[in-house]
Write a protein that holds these residues in place. Structure first.
Motif, PDB file in Angstrom:
ATOM      1  N   MET A  69       0.968  -1.290   0.036  1.00  0.00           N
ATOM      2  CA  MET A  69      -0.102   0.036  -0.105  1.00  0.00           C
ATOM      3  C   MET A  69       0.922   1.362   0.016  1.00  0.00           C
ATOM      4  O   MET A  69       1.857   1.275   0.779  1.00  0.00           O
ATOM      5  CB  MET A  69      -0.919   0.087   1.133  1.00  0.00           C
ATOM      6  N   PHE A  70       0.635   2.130  -0.873  1.00  0.00           N
ATOM      7  CA  PHE A  70       1.321   3.721  -0.815  1.00  0.00           C
ATOM      8  C   PHE A  70       0.469   4.551  -0.156  1.00  0.00           C
ATOM      9  O   PHE A  70      -0.587   4.977  -0.605  1.00  0.00           O
ATOM     10  CB  PHE A  70       1.559   3.887  -2.140  1.00  0.00           C
ATOM     11  N   GLY A  71       0.744   4.619   1.159  1.00  0.00           N
ATOM     12  CA  GLY A  71       0.280   5.454   2.146  1.00  0.00           C
ATOM     13  C   GLY A  71      -0.215   6.960   1.521  1.00  0.00           C
ATOM     14  O   GLY A  71      -0.948   7.705   1.924  1.00  0.00           O
ATOM     15  N   GLU A  72       0.905   7.697   0.611  1.00  0.00           N
ATOM     16  CA  GLU A  72       0.831   8.892   0.132  1.00  0.00           C
ATOM     17  C   GLU A  72      -0.343   9.114  -0.920  1.00  0.00           C
ATOM     18  O   GLU A  72      -0.126  10.376  -1.266  1.00  0.00           O
ATOM     19  CB  GLU A  72       2.207   9.404  -0.231  1.00  0.00           C
ATOM     20  N   SER A  73      -0.815   8.169  -1.285  1.00  0.00           N
ATOM     21  CA  SER A  73      -1.713   7.969  -2.582  1.00  0.00           C
ATOM     22  C   SER A  73      -2.672   7.237  -2.502  1.00  0.00           C
ATOM     23  O   SER A  73      -2.774   6.122  -1.636  1.00  0.00           O
ATOM     24  CB  SER A  73      -0.916   8.050  -4.001  1.00  0.00           C
ATOM     25  N   ASP A  74      -3.492   7.118  -3.774  1.00  0.00           N
ATOM     26  CA  ASP A  74      -4.523   6.175  -3.739  1.00  0.00           C
ATOM     27  C   ASP A  74      -4.294   4.893  -4.433  1.00  0.00           C
ATOM     28  O   ASP A  74      -4.736   4.496  -5.004  1.00  0.00           O
ATOM     29  CB  ASP A  74      -5.899   6.775  -4.355  1.00  0.00           C
ATOM     30  N   ARG A  75      -2.936   4.793  -4.488  1.00  0.00           N
ATOM     31  CA  ARG A  75      -2.360   3.583  -5.402  1.00  0.00           C
ATOM     32  C   ARG A  75      -1.673   2.593  -4.510  1.00  0.00           C
ATOM     33  O   ARG A  75      -1.286   2.793  -3.207  1.00  0.00           O
ATOM     34  CB  ARG A  75      -1.121   4.078  -6.457  1.00  0.00           C
ATOM     35  N   LYS A  99      -5.450   1.589  -5.326  1.00  0.00           N
ATOM     36  CA  LYS A  99      -5.461   0.894  -3.886  1.00  0.00           C
ATOM     37  C   LYS A  99      -6.712   0.276  -3.713  1.00  0.00           C
ATOM     38  O   LYS A  99      -7.950   0.803  -3.730  1.00  0.00           O
ATOM     39  CB  LYS A  99      -5.025   1.998  -2.926  1.00  0.00           C
ATOM     40  N   PRO A 100      -6.706  -0.977  -3.149  1.00  0.00           N
ATOM     41  CA  PRO A 100      -8.103  -1.787  -2.837  1.00  0.00           C
ATOM     42  C   PRO A 100      -8.324  -1.407  -1.403  1.00  0.00           C
ATOM     43  O   PRO A 100      -7.664  -0.774  -0.752  1.00  0.00           O
ATOM     44  CB  PRO A 100      -7.576  -3.341  -2.868  1.00  0.00           C
ATOM     45  N   PRO A 101      -9.441  -1.750  -0.855  1.00  0.00           N
ATOM     46  CA  PRO A 101     -10.164  -1.312   0.482  1.00  0.00           C
ATOM     47  C   PRO A 101      -9.313  -2.012   1.772  1.00  0.00           C
ATOM     48  O   PRO A 101      -9.218  -1.331   2.612  1.00  0.00           O
ATOM     49  CB  PRO A 101     -11.466  -1.543   0.507  1.00  0.00           C
ATOM     50  N   THR A 102      -8.727  -3.114   1.616  1.00  0.00           N
ATOM     51  CA  THR A 102      -8.094  -3.636   2.591  1.00  0.00           C
ATOM     52  C   THR A 102      -6.796  -4.401   2.140  1.00  0.00           C
ATOM     53  O   THR A 102      -6.561  -4.674   0.922  1.00  0.00           O
ATOM     54  CB  THR A 102      -8.856  -4.711   3.090  1.00  0.00           C
ATOM     55  N   LEU A 108      -4.708 -10.697  -2.369  1.00  0.00           N
ATOM     56  CA  LEU A 108      -5.531 -11.678  -3.138  1.00  0.00           C
ATOM     57  C   LEU A 108      -5.134 -11.301  -4.627  1.00  0.00           C
ATOM     58  O   LEU A 108      -5.079 -11.925  -5.501  1.00  0.00           O
ATOM     59  CB  LEU A 108      -6.907 -11.738  -2.961  1.00  0.00           C
ATOM     60  N   LEU A 109      -5.376  -9.906  -4.795  1.00  0.00           N
ATOM     61  CA  LEU A 109      -4.951  -9.291  -6.160  1.00  0.00           C
ATOM     62  C   LEU A 109      -3.596  -9.523  -6.594  1.00  0.00           C
ATOM     63  O   LEU A 109      -3.232  -9.987  -7.673  1.00  0.00           O
ATOM     64  CB  LEU A 109      -5.093  -7.947  -6.108  1.00  0.00           C
ATOM     65  N   GLY A 149     -13.817 -10.776  -1.548  1.00  0.00           N
ATOM     66  CA  GLY A 149     -12.833 -11.349  -2.184  1.00  0.00           C
ATOM     67  C   GLY A 149     -13.094 -12.694  -2.665  1.00  0.00           C
ATOM     68  O   GLY A 149     -12.325 -13.466  -3.376  1.00  0.00           O
ATOM     69  N   GLY A 150     -14.509 -12.887  -2.889  1.00  0.00           N
ATOM     70  CA  GLY A 150     -14.784 -14.373  -3.135  1.00  0.00           C
ATOM     71  C   GLY A 150     -14.622 -14.434  -4.726  1.00  0.00           C
ATOM     72  O   GLY A 150     -14.210 -15.301  -5.083  1.00  0.00           O
ATOM     73  N   HIS A 151     -14.742 -13.338  -5.660  1.00  0.00           N
ATOM     74  CA  HIS A 151     -14.488 -13.364  -6.988  1.00  0.00           C
ATOM     75  C   HIS A 151     -13.014 -13.331  -7.357  1.00  0.00           C
ATOM     76  O   HIS A 151     -12.793 -14.071  -8.369  1.00  0.00           O
ATOM     77  CB  HIS A 151     -14.989 -12.100  -7.616  1.00  0.00           C
ATOM     78  N   LEU A 152     -12.198 -13.114  -6.307  1.00  0.00           N
ATOM     79  CA  LEU A 152     -10.767 -13.129  -6.720  1.00  0.00           C
ATOM     80  C   LEU A 152     -10.268 -14.635  -6.386  1.00  0.00           C
ATOM     81  O   LEU A 152      -9.687 -15.174  -7.132  1.00  0.00           O
ATOM     82  CB  LEU A 152      -9.797 -12.290  -5.654  1.00  0.00           C
TER      83      LEU A 152
END
Length: 214
Positions: A69-75, A99-102, A108-109, A149-152
């Motif tokens: 997770m990149f804390g400084e952005s939404d990526r 950036k995913p929600p968790t 999983l991605l 995460g079921g679809h993943l």
């Protein structure tokens, strides 16, 4: 060698809600996993968990995956490295995503990208290794995962049909250092980066430190 790859289309399935009786156990596992990805303090792991990278059986490849997770952005970043039974790098990937929600969904991605990447390279036998215990357990069918995460998991199950054999294993963070470095490297590049039979020079030292019998 660098190039861009396209992502495989998602296989959408109906998600099953988490039974109320399992919420407490899941929350405990998920909180522990989250702390492992955010806390820099020493982590005590189960003694059965390998701490270092180890080679797969002859004729197989090992795929390590990780997310950052990149804390400084939404990526966020995905990192994948595929190595032979001699420990040599077969291929590596660094990819930036939204950036995913968790943290769990991110892992999983990363696992899905690892499996799809190896399928694209037409490997037949592989071991997929990550440092998220809850995610690895879910991939092995022995753990719980959020319904989101079921679809993943369905995607990964479908992609697994491309292999003669595939398995999933948990490893300590030290044994997943190369994949982690590749995930962090995605911070500086918007495009997917792929290397065949090599890694970037700034990551080579991590590969050598992580080499069998080093």
């Amino acid at each position: 060698m660098e190039c861009e790859t396209t992502r495989l289309d998602k296989v959408r399935l109906h998600d099953n809600p988490l039974p109320l009786c399992n919420v407490a156990g899941f929350a405990k596992t998920y909180l522990q996993d989250f702390k492992e990805h955010t806390d820099s303090s020493p982590i005590i792991r189960n003694r059965s968990t390998p701490h270092r990278w180890s080679p797969p059986a002859a004729g197989s490849v090992k795929i390590n995956f990780d997310g950052a997770m990149f804390g400084e952005s939404d990526r966020a970043g995905l990192g994948v490295v595929i190595r032979s039974c001699q420990g040599q790098v077969v291929a590596a990937l660094s990819e930036q995503i939204t950036k995913p929600p968790t943290v769990e969904i991110l892992e999983l991605l990363a696992a899905r990208r690892a499996v799809s990447f190896s399928a694209e390279l037409e490997h037949l036998r592989c071991v997929c290794e990550g440092d998220s215990l809850s995610v690895v357990n879910a991939l092995k069918g022995s753990g719980l995962v959020l319904s989101s995460g079921g679809h993943l998991l369905a995607d990964i199950s479908s992609l697994s049909n491309s292999f003669q054999s595939i398995s999933f294993a948990h490893v300590g963070r030290q044994g997943n250092a190369v994949a982690h470095a590749l995930a962090q490297r995605a911070r500086s590049s918007l495009s997917t980066q792929i290397w065949l039979e090599c890694v970037p020079t700034d990551i080579m030292s991590i590969v050598m430190d992580n080499f069998p019998n080093s």
